[in-house]
Design an enzyme around this catalytic site. Structure first.
Site, PDB file in Angstrom:
ATOM      1  N   TYR A 103      33.980 -27.774 -43.505  1.00  9.32           N
ATOM      2  CA  TYR A 103      32.972 -27.204 -42.602  1.00  9.32           C
ATOM      3  C   TYR A 103      32.145 -26.134 -43.330  1.00  9.32           C
ATOM      4  O   TYR A 103      30.911 -26.154 -43.318  1.00  9.32           O
ATOM      5  CB  TYR A 103      33.652 -26.594 -41.362  1.00  9.32           C
ATOM      6  CG  TYR A 103      32.748 -25.682 -40.582  1.00  9.32           C
ATOM      7  CD1 TYR A 103      31.674 -26.190 -39.854  1.00  9.32           C
ATOM      8  CD2 TYR A 103      32.934 -24.294 -40.601  1.00  9.32           C
ATOM      9  CE1 TYR A 103      30.817 -25.339 -39.160  1.00  9.32           C
ATOM     10  CE2 TYR A 103      32.084 -23.454 -39.910  1.00  9.32           C
ATOM     11  CZ  TYR A 103      31.027 -23.976 -39.192  1.00  9.32           C
ATOM     12  OH  TYR A 103      30.178 -23.140 -38.516  1.00  9.32           O
ATOM     13  N   LYS A 124      27.943 -25.890 -44.495  1.00 13.36           N
ATOM     14  CA  LYS A 124      27.006 -24.774 -44.268  1.00 13.36           C
ATOM     15  C   LYS A 124      26.414 -24.316 -45.602  1.00 13.36           C
ATOM     16  O   LYS A 124      25.215 -24.059 -45.727  1.00 13.36           O
ATOM     17  CB  LYS A 124      27.721 -23.610 -43.565  1.00 13.36           C
ATOM     18  CG  LYS A 124      28.155 -23.925 -42.140  1.00 13.36           C
ATOM     19  CD  LYS A 124      26.942 -24.115 -41.239  1.00 13.36           C
ATOM     20  CE  LYS A 124      27.292 -24.580 -39.861  1.00 13.36           C
ATOM     21  NZ  LYS A 124      26.139 -24.944 -39.047  1.00 13.36           N
ATOM     22  N   SER A 150      27.196 -19.484 -41.545  1.00 14.46           N
ATOM     23  CA  SER A 150      28.467 -18.903 -41.126  1.00 14.46           C
ATOM     24  C   SER A 150      29.033 -18.022 -42.223  1.00 14.46           C
ATOM     25  O   SER A 150      28.820 -18.278 -43.421  1.00 14.46           O
ATOM     26  CB  SER A 150      29.437 -20.049 -40.835  1.00 14.46           C
ATOM     27  OG  SER A 150      30.748 -19.565 -40.739  1.00 14.46           O
TER      28      SER A 150
HETATM   29  P1  NAD Z   1      28.432 -25.691 -30.000  1.00 15.43           P
HETATM   30  O1  NAD Z   1      29.276 -26.843 -30.385  1.00 15.43           O
HETATM   31  O2  NAD Z   1      28.665 -25.038 -28.691  1.00 15.43           O
HETATM   32  O3  NAD Z   1      26.883 -26.067 -30.112  1.00 15.43           O
HETATM   33  C1  NAD Z   1      26.415 -27.039 -31.020  1.00 15.43           C
HETATM   34  C2  NAD Z   1      25.528 -27.992 -30.234  1.00 15.43           C
HETATM   35  O4  NAD Z   1      25.019 -28.996 -31.117  1.00 15.43           O
HETATM   36  C3  NAD Z   1      26.279 -28.717 -29.116  1.00 15.43           C
HETATM   37  O5  NAD Z   1      25.524 -28.621 -27.926  1.00 15.43           O
HETATM   38  C4  NAD Z   1      26.367 -30.170 -29.611  1.00 15.43           C
HETATM   39  O6  NAD Z   1      26.367 -31.081 -28.545  1.00 15.43           O
HETATM   40  C5  NAD Z   1      25.130 -30.259 -30.479  1.00 15.43           C
HETATM   41  N1  NAD Z   1      25.202 -31.256 -31.557  1.00 15.43           N
HETATM   42  C6  NAD Z   1      26.190 -31.429 -32.473  1.00 15.43           C
HETATM   43  N2  NAD Z   1      25.879 -32.431 -33.313  1.00 15.43           N
HETATM   44  C7  NAD Z   1      24.657 -32.905 -32.921  1.00 15.43           C
HETATM   45  C8  NAD Z   1      23.811 -33.937 -33.391  1.00 15.43           C
HETATM   46  N3  NAD Z   1      24.152 -34.706 -34.427  1.00 15.43           N
HETATM   47  N4  NAD Z   1      22.629 -34.143 -32.770  1.00 15.43           N
HETATM   48  C9  NAD Z   1      22.262 -33.376 -31.705  1.00 15.43           C
HETATM   49  N5  NAD Z   1      23.037 -32.392 -31.207  1.00 15.43           N
HETATM   50  C10 NAD Z   1      24.224 -32.152 -31.817  1.00 15.43           C
HETATM   51  O7  NAD Z   1      28.576 -24.612 -31.177  1.00 15.43           O
HETATM   52  P2  NAD Z   1      28.069 -23.091 -31.233  1.00 15.43           P
HETATM   53  O8  NAD Z   1      29.260 -22.220 -31.246  1.00 15.43           O
HETATM   54  O9  NAD Z   1      26.987 -22.867 -30.266  1.00 15.43           O
HETATM   55  O10 NAD Z   1      27.492 -23.097 -32.710  1.00 15.43           O
HETATM   56  C11 NAD Z   1      26.133 -23.345 -32.993  1.00 15.43           C
HETATM   57  C12 NAD Z   1      25.947 -23.379 -34.494  1.00 15.43           C
HETATM   58  O11 NAD Z   1      26.416 -22.143 -35.054  1.00 15.43           O
HETATM   59  C13 NAD Z   1      26.726 -24.487 -35.190  1.00 15.43           C
HETATM   60  O12 NAD Z   1      25.929 -25.016 -36.220  1.00 15.43           O
HETATM   61  C14 NAD Z   1      27.922 -23.767 -35.769  1.00 15.43           C
HETATM   62  O13 NAD Z   1      28.409 -24.390 -36.917  1.00 15.43           O
HETATM   63  C15 NAD Z   1      27.340 -22.388 -36.083  1.00 15.43           C
HETATM   64  N6  NAD Z   1      28.356 -21.327 -36.093  1.00 15.43           N
HETATM   65  C16 NAD Z   1      29.156 -21.158 -35.014  1.00 15.43           C
HETATM   66  C17 NAD Z   1      30.138 -20.189 -35.034  1.00 15.43           C
HETATM   67  C18 NAD Z   1      31.079 -20.000 -33.872  1.00 15.43           C
HETATM   68  O14 NAD Z   1      32.170 -19.449 -34.052  1.00 15.43           O
HETATM   69  N7  NAD Z   1      30.732 -20.407 -32.662  1.00 15.43           N
HETATM   70  C19 NAD Z   1      30.289 -19.354 -36.166  1.00 15.43           C
HETATM   71  C20 NAD Z   1      29.433 -19.551 -37.250  1.00 15.43           C
HETATM   72  C21 NAD Z   1      28.455 -20.547 -37.203  1.00 15.43           C
END
Ligand code: NAD
Ligand code: UDP
Length: 341
Positions: free
Chosen positions: A148, A152, A124
């Site tokens: 958070y 990362k 991120s």
């Molecule tokens: P999201 O919450 O929609 O998807 C994350 C998925 O991981 C979910 O389906 C959740 O059920 C699953 N999950 C969480 N913990 C778990 C575990 N211990 N075991 C198995 N499954 C697990 O989030 P997203 O927006 O799709 O983000 C995906 C990744 O990208 C994340 O790592 C997030 O930190 C990173 N990210 C997201 C953003 C954003 O703004 N959406 C920005 C930067 C980075």
């Protein structure tokens, strides 16, 4: 290629599945559905007319991981699974360290047992912290300002050590800026639990009448109109960056970090205006106090991704607003209440 997708039922994971299945990759999704619904996977199957394995499991469950790795024998992992709410991470930091760091360690250990050498990691832009200059390039110092962001950053450091421990290992760190929008069909999109933290889903819920008005956090920043400026990136562009990263990791060992953004910023009020145009609705808003921990502006320098991954964002803020509106207006309750047809 056989690719294990952790967190594949989530917002970014589900959009990435469309790209991977479109390229005929052999996919296994691992998700514990803590922040998603299996309905997202059903819709991916409908949209692509393709099938794939999915396993309900937690990345911290070593036994479950071992079984999945031994059965599926992935050649690469795309690692989305994790908790992602900045505010919540300040309240329950240990939960964030446990899920995001221990989960990533378990995954790497399982990869080692079957000789899986490639990982693409969801990092991120929050790893950078307060900007010393903008746009951020990948050499900008990392000083995340919340738990958070630190999870990362620490996982990036772990992946650097892992990648340098064997000349066969490859880790691609994708530093996403602000993902927004939905698939053009409107059948998959972002489905936050409770009150949305992020701007675009909050505006979408105001548009459909689930929330009265948007609180614009801060009107006195040093930006074009005083409101916070961010680099919004369409989730479908983000998805295609994962294809490029998987291909890159097949051809390169070692570790490389990439900014995944457009290089252009939009203020909160510009996003509101673009959403009003896309939906032909008025979005009521009020200027509120700044949100603690927010920075004035964040914009990516995406040159490295263009040069090394051959990837560039194509879609605009208008595309993000149109698709977010389509998704939200067709799915008032997100995946909770699938439309009948
Ligand atoms: P999201 O919450 O929609 O998807 C994350 C998925 O991981 C979910 O389906 C959740 O059920 C699953 N999950 C969480 N913990 C778990 C575990 N211990 N075991 C198995 N499954 C697990 O989030 P997203 O927006 O799709 O983000 C995906 C990744 O990208 C994340 O790592 C997030 O930190 C990173 N990210 C997201 C953003 C954003 O703004 N959406 C920005 C930067 C980075
Ligand atoms: N924002 C806002 N009201 C909201 C949510 C967000 O004004 O209800 C602003 C926030 O202050 C920031 C921008 O919108 O300037 C993007 O915030 P978001 O939480 O979506 O992403 P962040 O960049 O904080 O990760």
């Amino acid at each position: 290629m056989r690719i294990l997708v952790t967190g594949g039922a989530g917002y970014i994971g589900s959009h990435t599945l469309l790209e991977l299945l479109g390229e005929q990759h052999d996919i296994c999704v691992l998700d514990n559905y803590s922040n998603s619904s299996p309905e997202a996977l059903s819709r991916v199957r409908l949209l692509t007319n393709a099938d794939f394995l999915d396993v309900k499991a937690d990345i911290r469950d070593d036994n479950a991981l071992m079984n999945i790795f031994q059965d599926f024998q992935p050649e690469a992992v795309i690692h989305f699974a994790g908790l992602k709410a900045v505010g919540e991470s300040g309240k329950v930091p240990l939960t964030y360290y446990e899920n995001n760091i221990r989960g990533s360690l378990s995954l790497l250990k399982a990869m080692e047992t079957v000789g899986c050498r490639r990982i693409v990691f969801s990092s991120s832009a929050t790893v950078y912290g307060e900007p010393q200059y903008l746009p951020y390039d990948e050499a900008h110092p990392c000083a995340p300002t919340n738990p958070y962001g630190r999870t990362k950053y620490f996982v990036e450091e772990i992946l650097k050590d892992w990648a340098t421990s064997s000349f066969k290992n490859s880790a691609v760190l994708l530093r996403y800026f602000n993902p927004a929008g939905a698939h053009s069909s409107g059948s998959i999109g972002e489905d936050p639990n409770g009150i949305p933290n992020n701007l675009m889903p909050f505006i979408s819920q105001v548009a459909v009448g689930k929330r009265d008005q948007l609180n614009v956090f801060g009107g006195d920043y040093d930006t074009r109109d005083g409101t916070g400026l961010r680099d919004y990136i369409h989730v479908s562009d983000l998805a295609s960056a994962h294809m490029a990263a998987v291909n890159y990791s097949a051809a390169h060992t070692g570790v490389e970090a990439f900014n995944i953004g457009t290089g252009k910023g939009a203020t909160v009020l510009e996003v509101v205006k673009a959403f009003e145009e896309a939906s032909a609705l008025r979005i009521p808003y009020v200027i509120s106090p700044r949100r603690s921990g927010d920075i004035a502006a964040s914009v990516a320098d995406p040159k490295k991704a263009q040069e090394l991954l051959g990837w560039k964002a194509k879609l605009t803020l208008n595309n993000m607003c149109q698709s977010a509106w389509k998704w939200q207006s067709q799915n008032l309750e997100g995946y909770g209440n699938p439309p009948e047809n």
